[in-house]
Design an enzyme around this catalytic site. Structure first.
Site, PDB file in Angstrom:
ATOM      1  N   GLU A 176       0.825  -1.213   0.000  1.00  0.00           N
ATOM      2  CA  GLU A 176       0.000   0.000   0.000  1.00  0.00           C
ATOM      3  C   GLU A 176       0.859   1.262   0.000  1.00  0.00           C
ATOM      4  O   GLU A 176       0.402   2.339  -0.358  1.00  0.00           O
ATOM      5  CB  GLU A 176      -0.968   0.012   1.200  1.00  0.00           C
ATOM      6  CG  GLU A 176      -0.315  -0.146   2.562  1.00  0.00           C
ATOM      7  CD  GLU A 176      -0.087  -1.606   2.967  1.00  0.00           C
ATOM      8  OE1 GLU A 176       0.297  -2.416   2.101  1.00  0.00           O
ATOM      9  OE2 GLU A 176      -0.280  -1.923   4.153  1.00  0.00           O
ATOM     10  N   GLY A 226       7.697 -10.469   1.988  1.00  0.00           N
ATOM     11  CA  GLY A 226       7.549  -9.462   3.034  1.00  0.00           C
ATOM     12  C   GLY A 226       8.217  -9.918   4.300  1.00  0.00           C
ATOM     13  O   GLY A 226       9.121 -10.767   4.274  1.00  0.00           O
ATOM     14  N   GLY A 227       7.773  -9.384   5.407  1.00  0.00           N
ATOM     15  CA  GLY A 227       8.395  -9.680   6.694  1.00  0.00           C
ATOM     16  C   GLY A 227       8.002 -11.057   7.237  1.00  0.00           C
ATOM     17  O   GLY A 227       6.979 -11.629   6.836  1.00  0.00           O
ATOM     18  N   ILE A 228       8.797 -11.543   8.173  1.00  0.00           N
ATOM     19  CA  ILE A 228       8.570 -12.893   8.704  1.00  0.00           C
ATOM     20  C   ILE A 228       7.255 -12.966   9.478  1.00  0.00           C
ATOM     21  O   ILE A 228       6.492 -13.926   9.338  1.00  0.00           O
ATOM     22  CB  ILE A 228       9.758 -13.317   9.599  1.00  0.00           C
ATOM     23  CG1 ILE A 228      11.007 -13.489   8.722  1.00  0.00           C
ATOM     24  CG2 ILE A 228       9.467 -14.614  10.347  1.00  0.00           C
ATOM     25  CD1 ILE A 228      12.278 -13.781   9.490  1.00  0.00           C
ATOM     26  N   THR A 230       4.538 -11.231   9.084  1.00  0.00           N
ATOM     27  CA  THR A 230       3.402 -11.263   8.151  1.00  0.00           C
ATOM     28  C   THR A 230       3.356 -12.605   7.435  1.00  0.00           C
ATOM     29  O   THR A 230       2.273 -13.143   7.188  1.00  0.00           O
ATOM     30  CB  THR A 230       3.515 -10.122   7.107  1.00  0.00           C
ATOM     31  OG1 THR A 230       4.047  -8.965   7.723  1.00  0.00           O
ATOM     32  CG2 THR A 230       2.181  -9.820   6.485  1.00  0.00           C
ATOM     33  N   GLY A 231       4.515 -13.129   7.114  1.00  0.00           N
ATOM     34  CA  GLY A 231       4.581 -14.439   6.447  1.00  0.00           C
ATOM     35  C   GLY A 231       3.895 -15.517   7.269  1.00  0.00           C
ATOM     36  O   GLY A 231       3.191 -16.382   6.727  1.00  0.00           O
ATOM     37  N   GLU A 248       8.759 -15.521   0.540  1.00  0.00           N
ATOM     38  CA  GLU A 248      10.105 -14.919   0.463  1.00  0.00           C
ATOM     39  C   GLU A 248      10.187 -13.908   1.582  1.00  0.00           C
ATOM     40  O   GLU A 248       9.612 -12.820   1.488  1.00  0.00           O
ATOM     41  CB  GLU A 248      10.297 -14.214  -0.886  1.00  0.00           C
ATOM     42  CG  GLU A 248      10.344 -15.128  -2.081  1.00  0.00           C
ATOM     43  CD  GLU A 248      11.573 -16.009  -2.093  1.00  0.00           C
ATOM     44  OE1 GLU A 248      12.589 -15.659  -1.463  1.00  0.00           O
ATOM     45  OE2 GLU A 248      11.507 -17.075  -2.723  1.00  0.00           O
ATOM     46  N   GLU A 383      16.160  -8.590  11.645  1.00  0.00           N
ATOM     47  CA  GLU A 383      16.379  -7.809  10.434  1.00  0.00           C
ATOM     48  C   GLU A 383      15.983  -6.364  10.747  1.00  0.00           C
ATOM     49  O   GLU A 383      14.810  -6.073  10.969  1.00  0.00           O
ATOM     50  CB  GLU A 383      15.495  -8.366   9.324  1.00  0.00           C
ATOM     51  CG  GLU A 383      15.614  -7.640   8.032  1.00  0.00           C
ATOM     52  CD  GLU A 383      14.575  -8.099   7.030  1.00  0.00           C
ATOM     53  OE1 GLU A 383      13.391  -8.179   7.379  1.00  0.00           O
ATOM     54  OE2 GLU A 383      14.964  -8.389   5.890  1.00  0.00           O
TER      55      GLU A 383
HETATM   56  P1  NAD Z   1       5.300  -6.542   5.153  1.00  0.00           P
HETATM   57  O1  NAD Z   1       5.291  -7.945   5.634  1.00  0.00           O
HETATM   58  O2  NAD Z   1       4.911  -5.472   6.104  1.00  0.00           O
HETATM   59  O3  NAD Z   1       4.315  -6.377   3.906  1.00  0.00           O
HETATM   60  C1  NAD Z   1       4.490  -7.093   2.718  1.00  0.00           C
HETATM   61  C2  NAD Z   1       3.184  -7.150   1.979  1.00  0.00           C
HETATM   62  O4  NAD Z   1       2.264  -7.919   2.744  1.00  0.00           O
HETATM   63  C3  NAD Z   1       2.517  -5.799   1.742  1.00  0.00           C
HETATM   64  O5  NAD Z   1       1.928  -5.804   0.468  1.00  0.00           O
HETATM   65  C4  NAD Z   1       1.451  -5.767   2.835  1.00  0.00           C
HETATM   66  O6  NAD Z   1       0.354  -4.957   2.509  1.00  0.00           O
HETATM   67  C5  NAD Z   1       1.057  -7.216   2.893  1.00  0.00           C
HETATM   68  N1  NAD Z   1       0.420  -7.644   4.151  1.00  0.00           N
HETATM   69  C6  NAD Z   1       0.511  -7.072   5.388  1.00  0.00           C
HETATM   70  N2  NAD Z   1      -0.236  -7.758   6.269  1.00  0.00           N
HETATM   71  C7  NAD Z   1      -0.790  -8.798   5.601  1.00  0.00           C
HETATM   72  C8  NAD Z   1      -1.639  -9.868   5.968  1.00  0.00           C
HETATM   73  N3  NAD Z   1      -2.096 -10.015   7.219  1.00  0.00           N
HETATM   74  N4  NAD Z   1      -1.980 -10.774   5.023  1.00  0.00           N
HETATM   75  C9  NAD Z   1      -1.525 -10.657   3.766  1.00  0.00           C
HETATM   76  N5  NAD Z   1      -0.734  -9.650   3.345  1.00  0.00           N
HETATM   77  C10 NAD Z   1      -0.363  -8.734   4.257  1.00  0.00           C
HETATM   78  O7  NAD Z   1       6.729  -6.300   4.535  1.00  0.00           O
HETATM   79  P2  NAD Z   1       7.315  -4.933   3.995  1.00  0.00           P
HETATM   80  O8  NAD Z   1       7.643  -4.104   5.184  1.00  0.00           O
HETATM   81  O9  NAD Z   1       6.445  -4.399   2.920  1.00  0.00           O
HETATM   82  O10 NAD Z   1       8.659  -5.435   3.270  1.00  0.00           O
HETATM   83  C11 NAD Z   1       9.844  -5.600   3.941  1.00  0.00           C
HETATM   84  C12 NAD Z   1      10.089  -7.071   4.209  1.00  0.00           C
HETATM   85  O11 NAD Z   1      10.101  -7.789   2.984  1.00  0.00           O
HETATM   86  C13 NAD Z   1      11.449  -7.308   4.820  1.00  0.00           C
HETATM   87  O12 NAD Z   1      11.339  -8.214   5.886  1.00  0.00           O
HETATM   88  C14 NAD Z   1      12.258  -7.917   3.671  1.00  0.00           C
HETATM   89  O13 NAD Z   1      13.307  -8.745   4.076  1.00  0.00           O
HETATM   90  C15 NAD Z   1      11.213  -8.674   2.956  1.00  0.00           C
HETATM   91  N6  NAD Z   1      11.660  -8.942   1.584  1.00  0.00           N
HETATM   92  C16 NAD Z   1      12.084 -10.210   1.268  1.00  0.00           C
HETATM   93  C17 NAD Z   1      12.562 -10.475  -0.014  1.00  0.00           C
HETATM   94  C18 NAD Z   1      13.050 -11.845  -0.395  1.00  0.00           C
HETATM   95  O14 NAD Z   1      13.269 -12.057  -1.568  1.00  0.00           O
HETATM   96  N7  NAD Z   1      13.227 -12.769   0.517  1.00  0.00           N
HETATM   97  C19 NAD Z   1      12.581  -9.448  -0.967  1.00  0.00           C
HETATM   98  C20 NAD Z   1      12.140  -8.169  -0.607  1.00  0.00           C
HETATM   99  C21 NAD Z   1      11.674  -7.938   0.678  1.00  0.00           C
END
Ligand code: NAD
Length: 493
Positions: A176, A226-228, A230-231, A248, A383
């Site tokens: 977003e 995204g972040g762990i 959230t994953g 990822e 991280e």
């Molecule tokens: P984030 O987890 O906050 O958000 C990632 C995405 O998930 C966003 O689109 C967000 O809107 C969505 N999201 C949030 N809550 C959710 C939910 N409950 N259900 C489904 N989707 C949801 O991460 P961020 O702050 O946007 O990105 C940074 C993170 O991404 C870091 O931890 C970074 O290491 C990781 N990252 C990993 C790789 C990789 O290849 N391993 C690459 C780029 C970034």
């Protein structure tokens, strides 16, 4: 407005809600975009479902899908300067980085365009000679694709390119905070020969749109970067219909520098490893492990070089690093630094906002180096995702490896040494998805990308990144069938 793309129509969110997109350089509103929610996500999933079940897209010859993607690569290349400018407005990263991202994205799309017609299936040597046994790959179905803000379009491309090459239909959800380049690429996709509903885009928040993609039973696969934390949520939500899952996630990536390393090479890469894009890189080498005999002089030189990094507006060609993504994220980074100092780390440089008044409105944080760190510290385990380097000293190879592997994540690691045997030993001993020897950060479409341990599940890029978007089907054809007579024998009632 009207940035949602559903069933080949551009439209606003049904609720009429909007969100302001902020330029991290000066906190100015760049644009106001539609803010979708669960209702819009359901519309998009339904469109993708229809397109998968009823359109010819999954059944088109791979070569035709490859042509569509090749055309997309041409459109990206033609639009690269515009896309790069949007990415810089949205993320604050330097134009140099954004241009590199766009070239890489075109490369990924071309790579998967070339893969679309290569899957020939496989003939299995069945134990029964009458049996002709083949294994084919088919598209998984409707794919929800959720991407982060640090590499908005690059991360999205690692998902949409293989998914489309394999014949899936997709619902894309960018962060977003940084949706602009994803909106633009879907505009480019709308020019392609694609049936309605193959590509859908829903902007909106994670807990609404993202969670719906992870939960909805009409979605067959969810791919999340995204972040762990959230994953973990996505993993739980995906369990309802046991979706295919690709995660990822983040990591804390060690960079090992031995005393025998080429000093200039190691310094140059150690700096880039952590301070590229202000440390907001999943593979950032934010944990430096240096052999004790060179620790002090290596750190002194690193501190001197970190102090010379020119922070500034990403649109200014002289800037070497931009701001963090938001004020809230800067607070989080500053909190880690404060915590590290409480735990006994020494601040060698940075640790604050820059004094330059020209940067006062933006979310800048100075390149920061902390020494005297150890594996038990929060700042070393987590991280931080900012321009913060922690430094630890090691005595020998075994010590370096045990420190490096003492972490819950396993995305990437680097080793700097001129001893080839040691380089190979370390590469094998390190429990990380990618290990760079005398380099840091390079990735390419041909090689798999992903993490060990808590850094994720599955792989993007390379053939493995395509396979994630396919189901394996075994077809067993009995070429000389005969009745089995299994139930012919009469048994007493
Ligand atoms: P984030 O987890 O906050 O958000 C990632 C995405 O998930 C966003 O689109 C967000 O809107 C969505 N999201 C949030 N809550 C959710 C939910 N409950 N259900 C489904 N989707 C949801 O991460 P961020 O702050 O946007 O990105 C940074 C993170 O991404 C870091 O931890 C970074 O290491 C990781 N990252 C990993 C790789 C990789 O290849 N391993 C690459 C780029 C970034």
């Amino acid at each position: 407005m009207a940035e949602l793309y559903i069933d080949a129509q551009w439209r606003d969110a049904r609720s009429g809600a909007t969100r302001e997109i902020i330029d991290p350089f000066d906190a100015r509103v760049v644009r106001e975009v539609s803010e979708g929610d669960v209702v819009d996500a359901r519309d998009a999933i339904a469109a993708a479902r229809r397109a998968f079940d009823d359109s010819d897209w999954p059944h088109r010859p791979g070569a035709e899908r490859g042509r569509v993607l090749s055309r997309l690569a041409e459109l990206i290349e033609a639009d690269a300067e515009h896309l790069a400018a949007l990415e810089t407005d949205d993320t604050g990263k330097t134009l140099r980085e954004s241009r590199q991202d766009m070239a890489d994205i075109a490369g990924v799309v071309r790579y998967y365009a070339g893969m679309a017609d290569k899957d020939a299936g496989e003939v299995i040597a069945a134990p029964d000679a009458r049996m002709r046994s083949i294994v084919i790959r088919e598209p998984v179905g409707v794919c929800g694709q959720i991407s982060p803000w640090n590499y908005p379009l690059l991360q999205a491309s690692w998902k949409f390119a293989p998914a489309l090459a394999a014949g899936n239909t997709i619902v894309v959800k960018p962060s977003e905070l940084t949706p602009l380049t994803t909106v633009r690429i879907v505009e480019l996709m709308s020019e392609l020969d694609l049936p309605a509903g193959v590509v859908n885009l829903v902007l909106g928040a994670g807990p609404t749109v993202g969670a719906e993609l992870a939960t909805n039973h009409d979605v067959d696969l969810v791919s999340f970067t995204g972040g762990i934390a959230t994953g973990r949520e996505v993993m739980k939500a995906a369990s309802g219909n046991v979706k295919k899952l690709a995660l990822e996630l983040g990591g804390k990536n060690p960079n090992l520098v031995f005393a025998d390393a080429d000093r200039e090479l190691a310094l140059d890469h150690a700096l880039l490893a952590v301070f590229l894009h202000a440390g907001q890189v999943c593979s950032a080498g934010a944990r430096l492990l240096v052999e004790a005999s060179i620790h002090d002089e290596f750190v002194d030189e690193l501190v001197a070089r970190a102090g010379r990094i020119r922070l500034g507006d990403g649109r200014d060609e002289r800037s070497q690093s931009g701001p963090l993504i938001s004020a809230a994220h800067r607070e989080k980074v500053a909190g880690y630094v404060a915590g590290a100092l409480d735990e006994g780390a020494q601040l060698r440089c940075g640790g604050k906002r820059p004094d330059d008044p020209a940067l006062a409105e933006g979310f800048f944080y100075e390149p920061t180096i902390l020494t005297g760190c150890h594996a038990g510290m929060q700042v070393v385990r987590d991280e931080v995702f900012g321009p913060v380097l922690t430094v630890e000293a090691f005595d020998d190879e075994a010590h370096a490896l045990s420190l490096a592997n003492d972490t819950p994540t396993g995305l990437a690691a680097g080793v700097f040494t001129s001893d080839l045997g040691r380089a190979e030993r370390c590469a094998r001993a390190l429990r990380f998805g990618t290990v760079w020897i005398n380099d840091f950060h390079p990735y390419f479409p041909q090689a798999p990308w992903g993490g060990f341990k808590s850094s994720g599940i599955g792989r993007e890029l390379g053939p493995a990144g395509y396979d994630e978007y396919t189901e394996l089907k075994h077809i067993a054809h009995n070429t000389a069938p005969s009745p089995t007579g299994w139930f012919d024998e009469e048994v007493a009632p």
